[in-house]
Design a protein around this motif. Structure first.
Motif, mmCIF file in Angstrom:
data_model
loop_
_atom_site.group_PDB
_atom_site.id
_atom_site.type_symbol
_atom_site.label_atom_id
_atom_site.label_comp_id
_atom_site.label_asym_id
_atom_site.label_seq_id
_atom_site.Cartn_x
_atom_site.Cartn_y
_atom_site.Cartn_z
ATOM 1 N N LYS A 1 -44.493 -43.335 71.755
ATOM 2 C CA LYS A 1 -42.906 -43.142 72.320
ATOM 3 C C LYS A 1 -43.057 -42.830 73.718
ATOM 4 O O LYS A 1 -43.557 -41.757 74.248
ATOM 5 C CB LYS A 1 -42.153 -42.331 71.462
ATOM 6 C CG LYS A 1 -40.729 -41.939 72.138
ATOM 7 C CD LYS A 1 -39.884 -40.984 71.117
ATOM 8 C CE LYS A 1 -38.523 -40.973 71.814
ATOM 9 N NZ LYS A 1 -37.703 -39.919 71.149
ATOM 10 N N SER B 1 -31.972 -37.550 70.302
ATOM 11 C CA SER B 1 -30.415 -37.116 69.971
ATOM 12 C C SER B 1 -30.381 -36.043 69.549
ATOM 13 O O SER B 1 -28.859 -35.595 69.512
ATOM 14 C CB SER B 1 -30.346 -38.090 68.677
ATOM 15 O OG SER B 1 -30.957 -37.596 67.610
ATOM 16 N N HIS C 1 -42.604 -39.082 63.104
ATOM 17 C CA HIS C 1 -43.307 -37.903 64.149
ATOM 18 C C HIS C 1 -42.286 -36.887 64.222
ATOM 19 O O HIS C 1 -40.895 -37.067 63.990
ATOM 20 C CB HIS C 1 -43.615 -38.763 65.441
ATOM 21 C CG HIS C 1 -42.534 -38.830 66.415
ATOM 22 N ND1 HIS C 1 -41.892 -40.128 66.458
ATOM 23 C CD2 HIS C 1 -41.788 -38.256 67.276
ATOM 24 C CE1 HIS C 1 -41.142 -40.164 67.619
ATOM 25 N NE2 HIS C 1 -41.110 -38.866 67.724
ATOM 26 N N ASP D 1 -41.314 -30.031 72.617
ATOM 27 C CA ASP D 1 -41.958 -31.088 73.517
ATOM 28 C C ASP D 1 -41.482 -31.348 74.715
ATOM 29 O O ASP D 1 -40.169 -31.326 74.646
ATOM 30 C CB ASP D 1 -42.562 -32.303 72.374
ATOM 31 C CG ASP D 1 -41.360 -33.384 72.229
ATOM 32 O OD1 ASP D 1 -41.709 -34.217 72.071
ATOM 33 O OD2 ASP D 1 -40.267 -32.680 72.070
ATOM 34 N N ARG E 1 -41.652 -34.335 78.249
ATOM 35 C CA ARG E 1 -42.084 -35.429 78.817
ATOM 36 C C ARG E 1 -42.561 -34.871 80.210
ATOM 37 O O ARG E 1 -41.877 -33.861 80.997
ATOM 38 C CB ARG E 1 -41.219 -36.476 79.151
ATOM 39 C CG ARG E 1 -40.752 -37.110 77.752
ATOM 40 C CD ARG E 1 -39.507 -36.196 77.215
ATOM 41 N NE ARG E 1 -38.900 -37.173 75.858
ATOM 42 C CZ ARG E 1 -38.109 -38.052 75.876
ATOM 43 N NH1 ARG E 1 -37.678 -38.649 76.979
ATOM 44 N NH2 ARG E 1 -37.694 -38.530 74.684
ATOM 45 N N LYS F 1 -32.358 -44.084 60.237
ATOM 46 C CA LYS F 1 -33.401 -43.183 59.541
ATOM 47 C C LYS F 1 -33.511 -42.798 58.140
ATOM 48 O O LYS F 1 -34.339 -42.185 57.640
ATOM 49 C CB LYS F 1 -32.937 -41.712 60.376
ATOM 50 C CG LYS F 1 -33.050 -41.791 61.905
ATOM 51 C CD LYS F 1 -34.382 -41.762 62.317
ATOM 52 C CE LYS F 1 -34.526 -41.864 63.994
ATOM 53 N NZ LYS F 1 -34.229 -40.424 64.570
ATOM 54 N N CYS G 1 -41.934 -33.512 67.300
ATOM 55 C CA CYS G 1 -42.517 -32.789 68.674
ATOM 56 C C CYS G 1 -42.879 -34.169 69.216
ATOM 57 O O CYS G 1 -42.392 -35.240 69.171
ATOM 58 C CB CYS G 1 -43.452 -31.773 68.397
ATOM 59 S SG CYS G 1 -42.768 -30.453 67.492
HETATM 60 O O1 LIG Z 1 -39.350 -35.941 73.401
HETATM 61 C C1 LIG Z 1 -38.799 -36.582 72.291
HETATM 62 O O2 LIG Z 1 -38.995 -37.827 72.104
HETATM 63 C C2 LIG Z 1 -38.513 -35.664 71.172
HETATM 64 O O3 LIG Z 1 -38.847 -34.398 71.008
HETATM 65 C C3 LIG Z 1 -39.010 -36.526 69.812
HETATM 66 O O4 LIG Z 1 -39.668 -35.687 68.793
HETATM 67 C C4 LIG Z 1 -37.661 -36.877 69.180
HETATM 68 O O5 LIG Z 1 -37.365 -35.586 68.405
HETATM 69 C C5 LIG Z 1 -37.847 -37.831 68.019
HETATM 70 O O6 LIG Z 1 -38.601 -38.932 68.509
HETATM 71 C C6 LIG Z 1 -36.606 -38.286 67.404
HETATM 72 O O7 LIG Z 1 -35.786 -38.793 68.559
HETATM 73 P P1 LIG Z 1 -34.096 -39.346 68.104
HETATM 74 O O8 LIG Z 1 -33.517 -38.245 67.212
HETATM 75 O O9 LIG Z 1 -33.634 -39.601 69.127
HETATM 76 O O10 LIG Z 1 -34.451 -40.308 67.145
#
Ligand SMILES: O=C(O)[C@H](O)[C@@H](O)[C@H](O)[C@H](O)COP(=O)(O)O
Length: 250
Positions: free
Chosen positions: A174, A44, A148, A70, A72, A202, A150
């Motif tokens: 994830k 987000s 978590h 980070d 994908r 959150k 990154c």
């Molecule tokens: O590539 C990724 O998935 C993100 O970098 C991951 O680290 C993300 O920042 C968190 O999962 C929070 O995600 P949300 O803010 O969507 O909850």
């Protein structure tokens, strides 16, 4: 890790506060060394970051160098790409030169070759920062519901990776499983680090991270250089369970 938590009544107000914060850091970095290096997370965060920043005419985006905290291992046009999300929300509308947008190597990413993607990304960091440990002007992190950040997940061996700057992961809980991530040596050498998170979902994890440091969750292992403050930009929904005295006035 001293945290400075800024809570905003709405996500729009959060984006406004973040815009002010990033504009100031960008101006100071460019005045100091002629560029602004920032690593951005996915999820987000891009939307929350870009909503106000995209219209900020005070920011000299031509001096920005954008990296990812980070990413994908997917193509740059894939719906899961963190790059694509920031491209849509910000990069298509501001003038960061393409040569200064440092994406994952799409050849390796499309092959889901996390190891080669990580090695390549580490070379990209070396190309910009030289052989010294990178010190980003700003790293922007999201917070996962499990704590978590990154692609550094609770209980994962990567939490103990202290030599690589960028590491591959092939078992991300994830999805998608194949990713690359900055490691703590790089994250914790940033001049400024800010978490950005919002939503009632959150609030339990935000409370745990800020009030129970003994849990040693991935977000809690983040520090900024010289043990400076780690900033949190949250909405009041995410800050709902925090002791009021722990929330600062922006
Ligand atoms: O590539 C990724 O998935 C993100 O970098 C991951 O680290 C993300 O920042 C968190 O999962 C929070 O995600 P949300 O803010 O969507 O909850």
């Amino acid at each position: 890790m001293p945290s400075t938590v800024y809570a905003f009544p709405t996500t729009d107000a959060l984006s406004g506060g973040l815009n002010t914060f990033v504009e100031k850091l960008s101006r100071e970095a460019i005045a100091d060394h002629g560029s602004f290096s920032v690593a951005v997370s996915g999820g987000s965060l891009p939307k929350l970051l870009s909503k106000e920043l995209v219209n900020n005419k005070q920011v000299d985006f031509s001096k920005w160098h954008v990296f990812w905290a980070d990413e994908r291992c997917v193509g740059l046009d894939h719906a899961d790409s963190n790059y694509l999300e920031l491209k849509k929300t910000l990069l298509d509308q501001v003038n960061v030169p393409a040569s200064q947008v440092h994406t994952i190597n799409s050849k390796y990413a499309v092959e889901k070759n996390a190891a080669a993607s990580a090695d390549d990304y580490e070379q990209q960091l070396k190309g910009f920062f030289g052989s010294n440990l990178p010190s980003f002007d700003l790293i922007l992190l999201g917070m996962g519901p499990d704590g978590h950040c990154c692609s550094l997940f609770p209980g994962h061996p990567l939490l103990e990776e202290h030599s690589r700057w960028v590491a591959p992961i092939t078992d991300s809980p994830k999805p998608p499983p194949e990713r690359i991530t900055l490691t703590y040596p790089v994250v914790n050498n940033a001049k400024n680090v800010a978490f950005v998170t919002a939503g009632e979902g959150k609030q339990e994890m935000v409370q745990k991270i800020i009030e129970q440091p003994e849990l040693r969750l991935p977000c809690q292992r983040v520090q900024s250089i010289n043990n400076g403050p780690v900033y949190w930009f949250v909405d009041e929904a995410a800050a709902g369970r925090l002791e009021k005295k722990l929330v600062s006035k922006f």
